[in-house]
Design a protein around this motif. Structure first.
Motif, mmCIF file in Angstrom:
data_model
loop_
_atom_site.group_PDB
_atom_site.id
_atom_site.type_symbol
_atom_site.label_atom_id
_atom_site.label_comp_id
_atom_site.label_asym_id
_atom_site.label_seq_id
_atom_site.Cartn_x
_atom_site.Cartn_y
_atom_site.Cartn_z
ATOM 1 N N GLY A 38 0.813 -1.199 0.000
ATOM 2 C CA GLY A 38 0.000 0.000 0.000
ATOM 3 C C GLY A 38 0.855 1.262 0.000
ATOM 4 O O GLY A 38 1.973 1.257 0.491
ATOM 5 N N PHE A 39 0.309 2.330 -0.583
ATOM 6 C CA PHE A 39 0.996 3.617 -0.547
ATOM 7 C C PHE A 39 -0.023 4.750 -0.648
ATOM 8 O O PHE A 39 -1.111 4.580 -1.210
ATOM 9 N N ALA A 40 0.325 5.897 -0.077
ATOM 10 C CA ALA A 40 -0.539 7.074 -0.127
ATOM 11 C C ALA A 40 -0.471 7.685 -1.517
ATOM 12 O O ALA A 40 0.607 7.793 -2.116
ATOM 13 N N CYS A 41 -1.611 8.102 -2.034
ATOM 14 C CA CYS A 41 -1.678 8.617 -3.405
ATOM 15 C C CYS A 41 -2.710 9.726 -3.507
ATOM 16 O O CYS A 41 -3.878 9.520 -3.163
ATOM 17 N N GLN A 42 -2.286 10.884 -3.984
ATOM 18 C CA GLN A 42 -3.233 11.973 -4.225
ATOM 19 C C GLN A 42 -3.547 12.136 -5.711
ATOM 20 O O GLN A 42 -4.470 12.859 -6.089
ATOM 21 N N SER A 43 -2.747 11.459 -6.566
ATOM 22 C CA SER A 43 -2.962 11.543 -8.016
ATOM 23 C C SER A 43 -3.925 10.442 -8.453
ATOM 24 O O SER A 43 -3.544 9.479 -9.129
ATOM 25 N N PHE A 44 -5.168 10.597 -8.065
ATOM 26 C CA PHE A 44 -6.212 9.617 -8.388
ATOM 27 C C PHE A 44 -7.369 10.329 -9.061
ATOM 28 O O PHE A 44 -7.677 11.482 -8.747
ATOM 29 N N SER A 45 -8.027 9.641 -10.000
ATOM 30 C CA SER A 45 -9.153 10.264 -10.699
ATOM 31 C C SER A 45 -10.070 9.208 -11.284
ATOM 32 O O SER A 45 -9.625 8.110 -11.643
ATOM 33 N N PRO A 89 -16.620 1.230 -16.577
ATOM 34 C CA PRO A 89 -16.186 1.954 -15.378
ATOM 35 C C PRO A 89 -14.680 1.815 -15.157
ATOM 36 O O PRO A 89 -14.176 0.725 -14.876
ATOM 37 N N LEU A 90 -13.957 2.925 -15.293
ATOM 38 C CA LEU A 90 -12.510 2.929 -15.144
ATOM 39 C C LEU A 90 -12.075 4.053 -14.220
ATOM 40 O O LEU A 90 -12.707 5.121 -14.183
ATOM 41 N N VAL A 91 -11.010 3.822 -13.484
ATOM 42 C CA VAL A 91 -10.377 4.853 -12.681
ATOM 43 C C VAL A 91 -8.884 4.834 -13.001
ATOM 44 O O VAL A 91 -8.391 3.917 -13.659
ATOM 45 N N SER A 92 -8.160 5.851 -12.543
ATOM 46 C CA SER A 92 -6.724 5.887 -12.794
ATOM 47 C C SER A 92 -5.995 6.500 -11.607
ATOM 48 O O SER A 92 -6.566 7.282 -10.846
ATOM 49 N N PHE A 93 -4.733 6.123 -11.460
ATOM 50 C CA PHE A 93 -3.866 6.779 -10.500
ATOM 51 C C PHE A 93 -2.464 6.827 -11.077
ATOM 52 O O PHE A 93 -2.120 6.072 -11.990
ATOM 53 N N MET A 94 -1.666 7.740 -10.568
ATOM 54 C CA MET A 94 -0.293 7.902 -11.017
ATOM 55 C C MET A 94 0.661 7.504 -9.895
ATOM 56 O O MET A 94 0.417 7.817 -8.731
ATOM 57 N N GLN A 108 -6.110 -2.574 -15.701
ATOM 58 C CA GLN A 108 -6.524 -2.652 -17.102
ATOM 59 C C GLN A 108 -5.385 -2.297 -18.049
ATOM 60 O O GLN A 108 -5.209 -2.929 -19.092
ATOM 61 N N ALA A 109 -4.622 -1.261 -17.707
ATOM 62 C CA ALA A 109 -3.525 -0.809 -18.570
ATOM 63 C C ALA A 109 -2.567 0.034 -17.759
ATOM 64 O O ALA A 109 -2.932 0.588 -16.714
ATOM 65 N N VAL A 110 -1.327 0.140 -18.249
ATOM 66 C CA VAL A 110 -0.313 0.995 -17.635
ATOM 67 C C VAL A 110 0.362 1.777 -18.751
ATOM 68 O O VAL A 110 0.819 1.199 -19.741
ATOM 69 N N HIS A 111 0.404 3.109 -18.594
ATOM 70 C CA HIS A 111 1.005 3.982 -19.594
ATOM 71 C C HIS A 111 2.149 4.771 -18.966
ATOM 72 O O HIS A 111 2.145 5.040 -17.758
ATOM 73 N N ASP A 120 8.274 10.858 -15.440
ATOM 74 C CA ASP A 120 8.865 10.099 -14.336
ATOM 75 C C ASP A 120 7.823 9.327 -13.541
ATOM 76 O O ASP A 120 8.112 8.796 -12.475
ATOM 77 N N HIS A 121 6.586 9.261 -14.051
ATOM 78 C CA HIS A 121 5.506 8.519 -13.409
ATOM 79 C C HIS A 121 4.906 7.495 -14.368
ATOM 80 O O HIS A 121 5.136 7.544 -15.582
ATOM 81 N N LEU A 122 4.137 6.583 -13.809
ATOM 82 C CA LEU A 122 3.329 5.648 -14.582
ATOM 83 C C LEU A 122 1.861 5.979 -14.362
ATOM 84 O O LEU A 122 1.465 6.353 -13.253
ATOM 85 N N ILE A 123 1.073 5.853 -15.408
ATOM 86 C CA ILE A 123 -0.372 6.100 -15.337
ATOM 87 C C ILE A 123 -1.061 4.742 -15.355
ATOM 88 O O ILE A 123 -1.026 4.023 -16.360
ATOM 89 N N VAL A 124 -1.670 4.392 -14.238
ATOM 90 C CA VAL A 124 -2.287 3.074 -14.079
ATOM 91 C C VAL A 124 -3.801 3.200 -14.236
ATOM 92 O O VAL A 124 -4.439 4.014 -13.555
ATOM 93 N N VAL A 125 -4.356 2.419 -15.134
ATOM 94 C CA VAL A 125 -5.797 2.407 -15.366
ATOM 95 C C VAL A 125 -6.377 1.133 -14.765
ATOM 96 O O VAL A 125 -5.865 0.035 -15.007
ATOM 97 N N GLY A 126 -7.423 1.285 -13.967
ATOM 98 C CA GLY A 126 -8.054 0.140 -13.339
ATOM 99 C C GLY A 126 -9.512 -0.016 -13.731
ATOM 100 O O GLY A 126 -10.236 0.979 -13.843
ATOM 101 N N ARG A 127 -9.929 -1.253 -13.985
ATOM 102 C CA ARG A 127 -11.339 -1.551 -14.240
ATOM 103 C C ARG A 127 -12.034 -1.796 -12.913
ATOM 104 O O ARG A 127 -11.601 -2.614 -12.102
ATOM 105 N N VAL A 128 -13.114 -1.086 -12.668
ATOM 106 C CA VAL A 128 -13.815 -1.165 -11.391
ATOM 107 C C VAL A 128 -14.660 -2.436 -11.340
ATOM 108 O O VAL A 128 -15.518 -2.659 -12.187
ATOM 109 N N ASP A 129 -14.391 -3.267 -10.320
ATOM 110 C CA ASP A 129 -15.143 -4.513 -10.142
ATOM 111 C C ASP A 129 -16.195 -4.400 -9.050
ATOM 112 O O ASP A 129 -17.205 -5.101 -9.086
#
Length: 230
Positions: free
Chosen positions: A86-93, A100-105, A174-177, A181-190
């Motif tokens: 786990g890690f703290a993350c403010q770059s979430f949207s 239904p998709l969400v993303s975090f960096m 779902q995907a990683v872009h 200097d960051h990665l953009i992680v896309v998640g499918r909401v289950d």
């Protein structure tokens, strides 16, 4: 009508209105040259100034969690070893409603991200205004982040769902872009839920300000934590 038929129809129409057409080959545009950007070509932006200006954008705060890799540990194990990650993350949207998709960096240098990537799933825990200390605990690298933290498994992924969090979102990667200097992680909401859903019956009859005990979201602005006021 296929693509060829549509093209033929378009040509006939252009000829009928007197437009100039040709069957001569069209010269292809040159392919762009792809190369890395040199240090002296980068925008002359001071990193400190970049952070200072962008810090004026207030965000919510989350903790991204993932379960232990199967066969390597169990709930409650050390965050830096075989336990959950786990890690703290403010770059979430939120990203998409259908599907239904969400993303975090996450920083490329993160030591927690490889473990989440191997799990292939994660849970977004949206923190409440009274959980600033919990956020600080998950912002520390190399510590046992789950020591003394109450949680239960999210219904689909089994990722830690932190007690007291106002809302949670259970996802599959779902995907990683790449993004600098960051990665953009896309998640499918289950699956997802909110604490107010569990307390709906108790909240009936309360004032418009919300149910008793509702502390609102934890906010981060210009380097400090805060809360939303109505």
């Amino acid at each position: 009508m296929g693509h060829a038929g549509m093209a033929a129809t378009a040509v006939r129409y252009l000829r009928s209105v007197g437009a100039r057409t040709t069957t001569a080959p069209v010269e292809a545009l040159p392919r762009p040259q792809l190369r890395a950007v040199a240090d002296d070509e980068r925008a002359p932006l001071d990193r400190g100034e970049f952070r200072r200006v962008l810090g004026n954008f207030a965000t919510g705060v989350t903790v991204i969690t993932a379960p232990p890799i199967e066969g390597t540990g169990g709930p409650g194990g050390p965050s830096g070893g075989d336990g959950p990650a786990g890690f703290a993350c403010q770059s979430f949207s939120s990203l998409s409603l259908d599907p239904p998709l969400v993303s975090f960096m996450v920083a490329r240098t993160s030591t927690t991200w490889p473990r989440i990537a191997r799990a292939g799933v994660f849970c977004v825990n949206i923190l409440g205004a009274d959980q600033a200390e919990l956020c600080r605990a998950f912002a520390v690298s190399g510590a046992d982040k789950f020591a003394g933290v109450d949680y239960d498994p999210a219904p689909v992924s089994g990722s830690p769902r932190l007690a007291g969090a106002p809302a949670w979102i259970d996802c599959t990667i779902q995907a990683v872009h790449t993004g600098g200097d960051h990665l953009i992680v896309v998640g499918r909401v289950d699956a997802l839920g909110a604490a107010e859903d569990d307390a709906e019956d108790d909240a009936k009859g309360d004032t418009e300000g919300g149910a008793e005990g509702d502390t609102g979201p934890l906010l981060f602005h210009r380097g400090t934590f805060g809360r939303f006021t109505r």
